[in-house]
Design an enzyme around this catalytic site. Sequence first.
Site, short mmCIF file in Angstrom:
data_model
loop_
_atom_site.label_atom_id
_atom_site.label_comp_id
_atom_site.label_asym_id
_atom_site.label_seq_id
_atom_site.Cartn_x
_atom_site.Cartn_y
_atom_site.Cartn_z
N CYS A 2 23.96 43.84 25.05
CA CYS A 2 24.68 43.48 23.84
C CYS A 2 25.97 42.75 24.20
O CYS A 2 26.53 42.95 25.27
CB CYS A 2 25.05 44.68 22.97
N ARG A 29 23.41 38.00 26.43
CA ARG A 29 23.43 39.45 26.63
C ARG A 29 22.44 40.17 25.74
O ARG A 29 22.29 41.38 25.82
CB ARG A 29 24.84 39.99 26.37
N TRP A 71 20.92 43.86 22.01
CA TRP A 71 19.70 44.08 22.77
C TRP A 71 19.38 45.56 22.54
O TRP A 71 20.09 46.44 23.01
CB TRP A 71 19.91 43.80 24.26
N ASN A 97 28.75 48.23 22.78
CA ASN A 97 27.84 47.85 23.86
C ASN A 97 27.80 49.03 24.82
O ASN A 97 28.83 49.45 25.33
CB ASN A 97 28.38 46.60 24.58
N GLY A 98 26.59 49.57 25.05
CA GLY A 98 26.45 50.72 25.94
C GLY A 98 25.50 51.73 25.33
O GLY A 98 24.73 51.38 24.43
N GLU A 461 8.60 37.13 43.46
CA GLU A 461 9.42 36.36 42.52
C GLU A 461 8.53 35.54 41.58
O GLU A 461 8.78 35.48 40.37
CB GLU A 461 10.40 35.47 43.31
N LYS A 465 8.25 35.80 37.42
CA LYS A 465 8.39 34.64 36.51
C LYS A 465 7.19 34.58 35.58
O LYS A 465 7.34 34.37 34.38
CB LYS A 465 8.47 33.31 37.29
N GLU A 468 7.50 37.42 32.88
CA GLU A 468 8.56 37.37 31.86
C GLU A 468 8.51 36.13 30.99
O GLU A 468 8.87 36.19 29.82
CB GLU A 468 9.95 37.52 32.51
N HIS A 484 -6.26 47.32 50.70
CA HIS A 484 -6.07 48.77 50.64
C HIS A 484 -6.14 49.28 49.21
O HIS A 484 -5.62 50.36 48.91
CB HIS A 484 -4.74 49.15 51.30
N LYS A 574 19.80 38.12 29.45
CA LYS A 574 20.19 37.55 30.74
C LYS A 574 21.07 38.49 31.54
O LYS A 574 21.05 38.48 32.76
CB LYS A 574 20.93 36.23 30.50
C1 F6R Z 1 14.34 37.27 36.29
C2 F6R Z 1 15.72 37.65 36.05
C3 F6R Z 1 16.09 39.07 36.23
C4 F6R Z 1 17.44 39.15 36.96
C5 F6R Z 1 17.91 40.61 37.02
C6 F6R Z 1 19.20 40.73 37.80
O1 F6R Z 1 14.15 35.91 36.04
O2 F6R Z 1 16.53 36.84 35.69
O3 F6R Z 1 15.13 39.79 36.91
O4 F6R Z 1 17.29 38.62 38.23
O5 F6R Z 1 18.09 41.11 35.74
O6 F6R Z 1 20.21 39.98 37.21
P1 F6R Z 1 21.53 39.63 37.98
O7 F6R Z 1 21.17 38.72 39.09
O8 F6R Z 1 22.42 39.02 36.96
O9 F6R Z 1 22.08 40.92 38.52
#
Ligand code: F6R
Length: 579
Positions: A2, A29, A71, A97-98, A461, A465, A468, A484, A574
């Site tokens: 949030c 956020r 969020w 927020n929290g 990674e 991607k 998500e 395995h 994000k």
């Molecule tokens: C995936 C992604 C998330 C962040 C994770 C950590 O595309 O963006 O998995 O990598 O939430 O975020 P930071 O790097 O801001 O600690």
Amino acid sequence: MCGIVGIITDSEISIKNDLLKSLKRLEYRGYDSVGYADVQGNMEKDVGEISKFLDTIKDSKTSCAISHTRWATHGGVTKINSHPHWDCKKNIFTVHNGIIENYQELKKELSGKGHVFITETDSEVISHFFEEELKSKSMVEAIKNFIKRIEGTYAILLIEKDKNRIYAIKKDSPLVLGLAKDRFYLASDIYAFSDTTNKAIFFEDGEFAIIDPNKYTFYDSKGKELKKGIYEFTWAISQEESVQDYPHYMIKEIHEQPISTQRLINSLDGEQHDKITKIANLVKNSKRVVFTAAGSSYYASLLGIYFLNRVGVNAHTLIASEFHNFMLVDKDTLFIAISQSGETMDVVAATKWARERGAKIVSLVNVPHSTLQRMSDISLEIHAGPEICVAATKTFTNQVVALLYLSFLLGFSVNMQTIPKKIDYVIRENEDSIKKMANELYEKKDIYIIGRGLSYPPSREMALKLKEISYIHAEGMMGGELKHGTIALIEPGTPVIALIPGKDFDMYSNAKEVEARGARVITIANMMDSDFKIDVTINDGKFAILSVIIGQLLTYYIARKKGLPIDKPRNLAKSVTVK
Ligand code: F6R
């Protein structure tokens, strides 16, 4: 998570053009719902993004208002669960927020005293708590009691109807006061007001403040007045914030990578050179190096330990949320936290934990002045520029570039200077065939990605991607582990992407094993007949960066074919500021 923003002034602000414009800068956020309340008692809230909200509400003027972009944690994504929340008489409005962990106990207690709750949220208890306390106490006494009684994390803004004043309280969730010429801002981070002022005061845990139009007063948790220093930050607003001619930020940010990696390399050769050399010396002189991170940043850290292990450094990594359960640190440990936002609660918590045990703290962040940066002994900036798409693309790459550079200073053999050109080439050479592959894969339910050594972190990674952004179940795994258990899931036609760096014959055999069982094997390798070609002949780490970029593009084009909300995928944010 949030985002919260409050503004107070002795003149007037516009709800749309000042308050919500500022809130929009915090939408990374969370974007489940949005709302605001002003000191006249006006209040609007709704589900969905801020841009949609702006289209539906009328503008109004006020001298004091608070706002929230959500969020969801406790309670579904509904209008009523959106913030602000209010008390029984609609006099006290709060945004939070929290997470209030003991909200059920408090709700029961307050219900017993006649308070009526109308939402499913934890946050609603805050307004009712203050309504009850204010029957017999001053606001300062009520806040002191609040800090004593509440378990959990919070950045809270509170206003009372017809009183031109904002109360702000903080524990664990970030909160900052912005000092502009004609107004004060209270916000989750400086990005909310960095276009207006570069003067800020950060709240520390347990602190609260009373903000009037022309003055602010900070207090510690016991109500003792505090003198706080003003922090002057530099923030270059860059061109990169606009989506320019691209249909989505994600593809723009993928294409930016030759520039963003070059910018970082220049800075590591230039103004950040002393800093990274100091970090290299710390690595050399520490018994042990431990990394922590979450999500994509964790996969970058996996590559970090791969590179450092090659030059004999005793390096480990662990996901931040489990760090305290599975890792030991002491004063001989060098702790390196990696976080794009520098605000991820799990990473901040693990860092606090390590610091309390005497570890030296280094961080790699993209967002300057972030919480993590401020709690580090040395903090390196990865200079990826603002990343607007929720998915990490250019920030992941720059994290890896920074770790490669660090390893290079410690003896790892890599030509850093060719990275931007190789990225440019990989994008140009493969983008068309990636689009075709996306057309073939977009209806698949599952995709497996296998890698070994240098290509194992990229497999993870890439899978993240695909999950998500393309909403496809994907698993990134070690090529050697497939047999395995997971190989039982391979059916005729199951896509398996094999990442084959150099002449890795074991990896090649793993690809053949699934092919023999009917899998649709897609190769990313430096081989003439591979599906996607990466032009690196030596194993100097670049394969990891380049294969992930192919995965970013594939994810993007699959999501586009499916018509998904690429830059703001469902359920995500994000900056993840809850545990
Ligand atoms: C995936 C992604 C998330 C962040 C994770 C950590 O595309 O963006 O998995 O990598 O939430 O975020 P930071 O790097 O801001 O600690």
